[in-house]
Design a protein around this motif. Structure first.
Motif, PDB file in Angstrom:
ATOM      1  N   LYS A  88       0.309  -1.053   0.258  1.00  0.00           N
ATOM      2  CA  LYS A  88      -0.393  -0.430  -0.207  1.00  0.00           C
ATOM      3  C   LYS A  88       1.085   1.315   0.113  1.00  0.00           C
ATOM      4  N   GLN A  89       1.920   0.729   0.155  1.00  0.00           N
ATOM      5  CA  GLN A  89       3.175   2.406   0.842  1.00  0.00           C
ATOM      6  C   GLN A  89       3.828   2.544  -0.904  1.00  0.00           C
ATOM      7  N   GLY A  90       3.679   1.951  -1.795  1.00  0.00           N
ATOM      8  CA  GLY A  90       4.335   2.099  -3.258  1.00  0.00           C
ATOM      9  C   GLY A  90       5.043   1.282  -3.602  1.00  0.00           C
ATOM     10  N   LEU A  91       5.507  -0.262  -2.496  1.00  0.00           N
ATOM     11  CA  LEU A  91       6.746  -1.193  -3.581  1.00  0.00           C
ATOM     12  C   LEU A  91       6.154  -1.425  -5.269  1.00  0.00           C
ATOM     13  N   GLU A  92       6.556  -0.960  -5.617  1.00  0.00           N
ATOM     14  CA  GLU A  92       6.356  -1.158  -7.068  1.00  0.00           C
ATOM     15  C   GLU A  92       7.636  -2.329  -7.728  1.00  0.00           C
ATOM     16  N   GLY A  93       6.824  -2.881  -9.229  1.00  0.00           N
ATOM     17  CA  GLY A  93       7.584  -3.907  -9.277  1.00  0.00           C
ATOM     18  C   GLY A  93       7.729  -4.949  -8.750  1.00  0.00           C
ATOM     19  N   ILE A  94       6.414  -5.609  -8.557  1.00  0.00           N
ATOM     20  CA  ILE A  94       6.147  -6.876  -8.234  1.00  0.00           C
ATOM     21  C   ILE A  94       4.906  -7.092  -8.402  1.00  0.00           C
ATOM     22  N   SER A  95       4.948  -8.382  -9.155  1.00  0.00           N
ATOM     23  CA  SER A  95       3.593  -9.004  -9.569  1.00  0.00           C
ATOM     24  C   SER A  95       2.424  -9.482  -8.586  1.00  0.00           C
ATOM     25  N   GLU A  96       1.390  -9.927  -9.174  1.00  0.00           N
ATOM     26  CA  GLU A  96      -0.061 -10.798  -7.866  1.00  0.00           C
ATOM     27  C   GLU A  96       1.081 -11.930  -7.927  1.00  0.00           C
ATOM     28  N   ALA A  97       1.470 -12.408  -8.851  1.00  0.00           N
ATOM     29  CA  ALA A  97       2.358 -14.077  -8.891  1.00  0.00           C
ATOM     30  C   ALA A  97       3.263 -13.560  -7.179  1.00  0.00           C
ATOM     31  N   GLU A  98       4.018 -12.479  -7.913  1.00  0.00           N
ATOM     32  CA  GLU A  98       4.866 -12.534  -6.717  1.00  0.00           C
ATOM     33  C   GLU A  98       4.597 -12.429  -5.333  1.00  0.00           C
ATOM     34  N   VAL A  99       3.786 -11.785  -5.369  1.00  0.00           N
ATOM     35  CA  VAL A  99       3.174 -11.402  -4.196  1.00  0.00           C
ATOM     36  C   VAL A  99       2.156 -12.719  -3.572  1.00  0.00           C
ATOM     37  N   LYS A 100       1.692 -13.168  -4.343  1.00  0.00           N
ATOM     38  CA  LYS A 100       0.810 -14.715  -3.431  1.00  0.00           C
ATOM     39  C   LYS A 100       2.440 -15.426  -3.414  1.00  0.00           C
ATOM     40  N   GLU A 101       3.135 -15.590  -3.905  1.00  0.00           N
ATOM     41  CA  GLU A 101       4.151 -16.266  -3.314  1.00  0.00           C
ATOM     42  C   GLU A 101       4.700 -16.464  -1.918  1.00  0.00           C
ATOM     43  N   THR A 102       4.983 -15.042  -1.992  1.00  0.00           N
ATOM     44  CA  THR A 102       5.531 -14.438  -0.711  1.00  0.00           C
ATOM     45  C   THR A 102       4.557 -14.353   0.242  1.00  0.00           C
ATOM     46  N   LEU A 103       3.667 -14.425   0.418  1.00  0.00           N
ATOM     47  CA  LEU A 103       2.930 -13.981   0.895  1.00  0.00           C
ATOM     48  C   LEU A 103       2.345 -15.820   1.398  1.00  0.00           C
ATOM     49  N   ASP A 104       2.612 -16.682   0.184  1.00  0.00           N
ATOM     50  CA  ASP A 104       2.398 -17.702   1.443  1.00  0.00           C
ATOM     51  C   ASP A 104       3.418 -18.874   2.224  1.00  0.00           C
ATOM     52  N   ALA A 105       4.846 -17.932   1.648  1.00  0.00           N
ATOM     53  CA  ALA A 105       6.143 -18.406   2.259  1.00  0.00           C
ATOM     54  C   ALA A 105       6.044 -18.338   2.907  1.00  0.00           C
ATOM     55  N   LEU A 106       5.819 -16.801   3.516  1.00  0.00           N
ATOM     56  CA  LEU A 106       5.753 -16.207   5.466  1.00  0.00           C
ATOM     57  C   LEU A 106       4.777 -16.787   5.610  1.00  0.00           C
ATOM     58  N   THR A 107       4.019 -17.843   5.717  1.00  0.00           N
ATOM     59  CA  THR A 107       2.612 -18.073   6.521  1.00  0.00           C
ATOM     60  C   THR A 107       3.844 -19.295   7.649  1.00  0.00           C
ATOM     61  N   LYS A 108       4.187 -19.693   7.670  1.00  0.00           N
ATOM     62  CA  LYS A 108       4.793 -20.750   8.160  1.00  0.00           C
ATOM     63  C   LYS A 108       5.743 -20.296   9.466  1.00  0.00           C
TER      64      LYS A 108
END
Length: 249
Positions: A153-173
């Motif tokens: 939301k603060q404007g981190l640019e250049g990251i695709s939706e797929a990359e965001v999902k991959e990151t969130l999934d990796a962070l869950t544990k």
């Protein structure tokens, strides 16, 4: 006299700080993790005060920082934020093995903490390693997924939706806010500035309020400063040092 020793644990540069006259004696240990765009040497004031109290303190460099750094732009560093944190979490066992194998610490007296990114790393490590006796967060958050959404939301640019999902999934544990039971009664010290614009206090406050049923009496020490932003005050520093001495030695 306080002694500083420089070592490399596999590929991790690290400073070891302790009293010279206690050099050959295992001591209570504290692994201190630095913040984003910082380095191990920048936290020597914490290490010095803890060494005076009878601790041996270990200051490693995270990847892309300090001696492991390079000519990275802030944009590249920001996009690598979670990569850096997860790398630091995964490197902790080899640091722990080194400091116990060579007799630097008392095996069941190892605490972990840090500032900002180092504090966020600490929360993730608590979900993975039961050997952490106590933990200190200075300006951190355990809510990895919520904080990621805030960064976007603060404007981190250049990251695709797929990359965001991959990151969130990796962070869950590693997201302690999703599994607070993994604290398992271990003492936790939290310091945060009310006006912090970088790691908003709302993250830690929500965690403490929503998960209070998981905490034992006096398990969590929560200290705030109404005027502080994203910088630890001297008072906060001293409160943390006093708490570590009380809970770990």
């Amino acid at each position: 006299m306080i002694q500083i020793e420089k070592v490399t644990v596999e590929d991790v540069p690290m400073l070891i700080i302790g009293k010279q006259d206690l050099k050959n004696i295992p001591l209570p240990g504290f692994i201190f993790l630095h913040g984003f765009m910082s380095a191990k040497e920048h936290n020597l004031h914490y290490a010095y005060l803890l060494a005076e109290r009878g601790f041996r303190v270990f200051l490693p460099d995270a990847i892309m920082h300090g001696e492991r750094g390079g000519d990275y732009s802030e944009e590249v560093m920001s996009k690598s934020f979670w990569k850096i944190i997860l790398s630091s979490i995964k490197e902790l066992p080899k640091i722990k093995h080194y400091i116990t194998e060579y007799g630097y610490v008392i095996h069941d007296r190892i605490a972990l903490g840090g500032t900002s990114m180092g504090a966020i790393t600490t929360f993730g490590a608590l979900t993975q390693y039961e050997w952490i006796k106590a933990a200190v967060s200075m300006m951190g958050t355990p809510a990895y997924q919520d904080f990621t959404h805030g960064m976007l939301k603060q404007g981190l640019e250049g990251i695709s939706e797929a990359e965001v999902k991959e990151t969130l999934d990796a962070l869950t544990k590693y997201d302690l806010s999703l599994q607070p039971e993994k604290l398992n009664g271990r003492p936790l010290f939290i310091w945060h500035g009310e006006k912090d614009p970088v790691v908003p206090i709302a993250g830690i406050r929500t965690f403490l309020e929503s998960q209070a049923r998981h905490f034992k009496d006096e398990q969590v020490t929560y200290v705030t400063d109404e005027q502080a932003g994203h910088a630890v005050t001297r008072k906060g520093l001293l409160e943390a040092v006093n708490w570590i001495e009380e809970k770990v030695i």
